[in-house]
Scaffold this motif. Structure first.
Motif, short mmCIF file in Angstrom:
data_model
loop_
_atom_site.label_atom_id
_atom_site.label_comp_id
_atom_site.label_asym_id
_atom_site.label_seq_id
_atom_site.Cartn_x
_atom_site.Cartn_y
_atom_site.Cartn_z
N LYS A 438 -29.66 9.49 -44.97
CA LYS A 438 -30.61 10.52 -44.53
C LYS A 438 -31.86 9.81 -44.04
CE LYS A 438 -32.98 14.54 -46.59
NZ LYS A 438 -32.48 15.60 -45.69
N ARG A 469 -26.15 9.87 -38.96
CA ARG A 469 -25.50 11.11 -39.41
C ARG A 469 -26.49 12.24 -39.68
NH1 ARG A 469 -22.13 8.78 -37.51
NH2 ARG A 469 -20.14 8.01 -38.34
N ASP A 470 -27.76 11.88 -39.95
CA ASP A 470 -28.70 12.90 -40.40
C ASP A 470 -30.12 12.38 -40.19
OD1 ASP A 470 -30.30 14.69 -41.72
OD2 ASP A 470 -29.19 14.62 -43.62
N THR A 472 -34.13 13.27 -38.98
CA THR A 472 -35.18 14.21 -38.62
C THR A 472 -36.38 13.42 -38.09
OG1 THR A 472 -34.48 15.69 -40.38
CG2 THR A 472 -36.67 16.06 -39.44
N ASN A 510 -26.23 14.55 -35.41
CA ASN A 510 -27.27 15.31 -36.13
C ASN A 510 -28.65 14.67 -36.04
OD1 ASN A 510 -25.18 17.06 -36.97
ND2 ASN A 510 -24.66 15.60 -38.58
#
Lengths: 570, 570
Positions: A438, A469-470, A472, A510
């Motif tokens: 993350k 994968r993830d 932000t 993502n």
């Protein structure tokens, strides 16, 4: 009962000890500000700590100098750096629970020496000191004039040189040589790479003659540069990173200033749980230098656990602010039904031994970078720093492509937070993000000559495993990125997947880009391919006009071969 | 009783095993004459031998090729060579009782690779194979013409090169570079160094341009050379000696031909009981080469026990036929009443760790080379490849001169026999004799461009401990020695003792020169100083007239500051 009693006595006693475990470097025969070589004192202190319960080594605030002559020595392989038998000041091997507190001291290094090499250690904290060199590994010359046959440069006394057999050779006071690689032009007023400057020449001494003391004419045709700007002769090798960490757990770097080193600022490999807070990488204020350190400010290969970079300034360095990735090996020979020979292909990845019995490796096409199988390692034999023979617990798949397919560890995927950082004025890109954990990148400021954030990785040249994968990316400011040649948008997916294979790949997944501000002088904001899940929302884009717009017909969004794309422009 | 019975059973059983312990390299997947890389087979064979009772590894007669890619790797320090992380084919560590029999095979090596590294082993025999490289580490160019601005050279296809950025760079088929050091002129008809040729230039690429395919003009003024002669561009580094032995006991080299390597032919350090028989070092017949290997044919540092070189030919190599000496460290700092810091001063002696607890070291004035005290080592700490801290069992003497005095082991002194050898046509000298054991040099033929036999050693530049005690030189032929610049008599004492200190020194002792034949073209036969006991008797001296006599007023005997001198001229 009796057992418990003695255990309690032990606890009380060890508690008493741990309250008294701070020790000063002065105890080992060095005094601040005296110019003596502090290296033997560090050697003695680390030997002492090995057998005594010391948890904190302090340096009373002042200046300390370190020389290579009496430093420890070890052959060190550090990913994306040059391997070698290195002289090391702080060589921490198998150390557990130690804080080194500079209390605001200045550490000055001299010559080919590595400040910190930390291997197989736990819970190490480095805090409150600066790292610099008296003679930098690179050299900087101010451009006096340029014509089609050559360039006249002025060197300050910081950058001693000689003309040897007609060639420009940089040296130090002792005559030690500092070979150079690429030449790059900087704008000293802005303290950043000159607009659209590109690397010139690589890795050979250049013909030159001295035209006056400190003034040299490079006898090389067609050099580019504007008088008044500065040409940086970058270090040819990456031999002396400031802090190099391997196979360790729990590293905290707090309030460090790394003004220079001959490599990377902080580089960690096969390590977990890394916290970097209030790191400053910058060309030393008042030094007149335009370059800080000679490669990436930070770099992480096959790391895992927690990785945080907070409240940090990373600028003026010769390569990216960070690069977080795994390492691919190439499958070069089939040895049996269950065994292969693999090779570390990039010369700065040699010696990167990450394959152990039990390791689970993904098997990847180097064209699409898509994994098509997973194998577990049974047995490993390291042949040399390049080649390893690997036996798996089951048969190799039929479609294995020898000399093409690559493999990487699937477990090394740190959770990343990069927050409240300023990332600017270096060569190349800002953040290269390749962790499958993350990832949160928020509240940072970017002003980079290439992409502010790049999702890279490839299996044919750099052999860097990425594929997020993830991710932000939120509340950041991207302020006039791409004023150089190292990118084509503020946020970019630049994986090494050739055009024909991009439709078949969804290597990165993502990516959410939310509530950021983009100040741009040309239209390009996002460039992406082969992404599954790309959301762009709540962002503000404004035109700055601060640099020439060389792409008036460019597009804000170049998004191809992606799925699950949502772009909401304000 | 029962115990004895089982012991007898064991003896019989192990006897049975040892009768069956020959194994062929073919068992490990390599076939002669097929051009495949035999390196992995050697790796497998050595791994097998480690756990099986094998006493003999044979190579069916044929050609075998060895490449670095899949070779073993180790950081190797070899005295008087360059240290480095090396690829090694036959890496023997801790091996006991093994014969490697080539049965007349030809071993061809490719690139930067070390054929044999033998460490901590016992009773190793190497026999009946040749060692050569496809692409030599040096390059040879035939002189086409010379003028004051440069020299035109012709290179055969054996020596690929490129002109890179105006500089001559030698390469191989794969583009790997072969940097060069000194340039030296050879007479290809005589296959020896040209009369009075000296080394020209050192260690940088030289400016050049190609004037035709295979023809290069060196753009370097004032080069010397005669058209038709050959300029050898010697290898800059000594990285790939053919056979490098450390800390071993019992080495036998029998019937080896070493046509080339990038270093020394056979070099041993801190080892004892070495027998070399029927060694051939020569430029490969029919190859067109004038140079064999790029440094000394053989070399021995801190060896002990028995050292024999018999029935051997050593010619065409870039340095001496042999050099037998110890190593001095310099005392660079007083650490306590009983402790000092010592340094290995010569860059090709780094990593030479010979000081152990219990070692007895002589303390020596670097001016006279006379020992003035002996100290026994209590404790040692190696700091890095240059520096070691040493603590003694008693206080240091008052007169210790820091930064000047040197120390060496007094126990390492092999008994040497060199007999029935031909020593000729190389660069520099024949035999450098520095053992304090009993030395016999008899029935050899010398035709060297420097001294045939040199007693050297010094404590200020080469840091080689010598100082013989018992040397007999008899029944040799010294045939026209000193046709080059590396000496001033057929037999010479050239220790590094400056003129003012020679009266106070008797560094070498008891040298007997008996019943030899000297064919000379200039008068100089013996040059000696600081010798105690020098006897010259029963020798024949004849004038050859084979080379120009440049010293018509020279003296046969230049013997100064010696005692116990007896010279009987026939």
């Amino acid at each position: 009962m009796r057992k418990n009693f003695w255990f309690l006595v032990f606890l009380v006693f060890s508690g008493t000890l741990s309250a008294q475990t701070t020790i000063s470097i002065e105890k080992f025969g060095v005094t601040k500000d005296e110019g003596q070589d502090a290296t033997p004192a560090v050697r003695k202190a680390l030997a002492y700590i090995r057998h005594q319960p010391v948890s904190r080594l302090i340096f009373p605030k002042g200046r300390y100098d370190f020389y290579p002559e009496l430093a420890s020595e070890k052959y060190v392989f550090t990913s994306n750096n040059d391997d070698g038998l290195k002289r090391i000041v702080f060589l921490l091997e198998g150390v557990s629970g130690l804080e080194i507190d500079g209390q605001g001291s200045e550490f000055f290094f001299h010559g080919y020496i590595s400040p910190f090499v930390i291997e197989g250690s736990k819970n190490i904290t480095l805090r409150r000191f600066s790292v610099d060199w008296e003679r930098t590994f690179h050299s900087e010359g101010k451009i006096l004039s340029v014509d089609k046959d050559g360039m006249d440069l002025q060197f300050s006394g910081q950058y001693p040189y000689k003309i040897d057999n007609g060639m420009l050779v940089f040296i130090d006071k002792k005559g030690v040589e500092y070979p150079y690689g690429n030449l790059l032009e900087f704008d000293p007023a802005k303290r950043e790479t000159a607009f659209m400057a590109r690397d010139q020449y690589f890795g050979r001494n250049l013909p030159a003659r001295e035209i006056a003391p400190g003034q040299v004419r490079l006898l090389v045709p067609d050099l580019e540069g504007i008088p008044g700007n500065v040409i940086v002769f970058n270090a040819l090798h990456r031999l002396c990173s400031a802090i190099a960490v391997s196979d360790s757990r729990g590293l905290r770097c707090d309030s460090l200033q790394i003004y220079h080193c001959g490599g990377m600022g902080i580089v960690a490999q096969r390590s977990r749980d890394i916290d970097i807070d209030h790191l400053t990488v910058t060309a030393r204020p008042g030094s007149g230098r335009v370059l800080s350190l000679t490669a990436d400010a930070t770099h992480f290969a096959n790391c895992s656990g927690r990785l945080r970079i907070l409240h940090s300034l990373m600028e003026n360095q010769m390569d990216d602010a960070t690069n977080i990735h795994g390492i691919y090996v190439q499958v070069v020979r089939r040895l049996s039904a269950t065994g292969v020979l693999v090779q570390l292909k990039h010369e700065q990845q040699v010696g990167f031994d990450f394959i152990q019995p039990g390791t689970r490796l993904e098997l990847v096409r180097s064209t699409t970078l898509e994994a098509y199988d997973t194998l577990q390692v049974q047995r490993v034999e390291r042949i040399n720093k390049e080649y390893t023979s690997v036996e798996f617990t089951r048969a190799l798949p039929a479609g294995l492509m020898i000399g093409k397919d690559v493999m990487a560890d699937i477990a090394d995927r740190p959770d990343v937070i990069i927050r409240h950082c300023t990332i600017q004025k270096n060569r190349a890109r800002g953040l290269l993000i390749g962790s499958r954990g993350k990832v949160i990148i928020d509240s940072n400021y970017f002003h980079t000559p290439g992409a502010g954030i790049l999702f890279e990785g490839d299996g044919r040249y750099w052999f860097e495993q990425t594929g997020v994968r993830d991710v932000t990316v939120k509340d950041n400011v991207f302020d006039n990125c791409n004023y150089g040649v190292w990118g084509n948008a503020a946020i970019q997916v630049g994986s090494g997947i050739e055009k024909e294979y991009q439709p078949a790949s969804r290597y990165n997944r993502n990516i959410r880009i939310l509530h950021n501000t983009f100040r741009v002088f040309d239209p390009r904001v996002i460039h992406a391919y082969s992404v599954q899940g790309l959301r762009f929302a709540g962002n503000t884009i404004t035109e700055s006009g601060d640099y020439p717009n060389r792409f008036p017909d460019g597009k804000r969004f170049t998004i191809t071969d992606c799925s699950g794309v949502e772009v909401e422009e304000k």
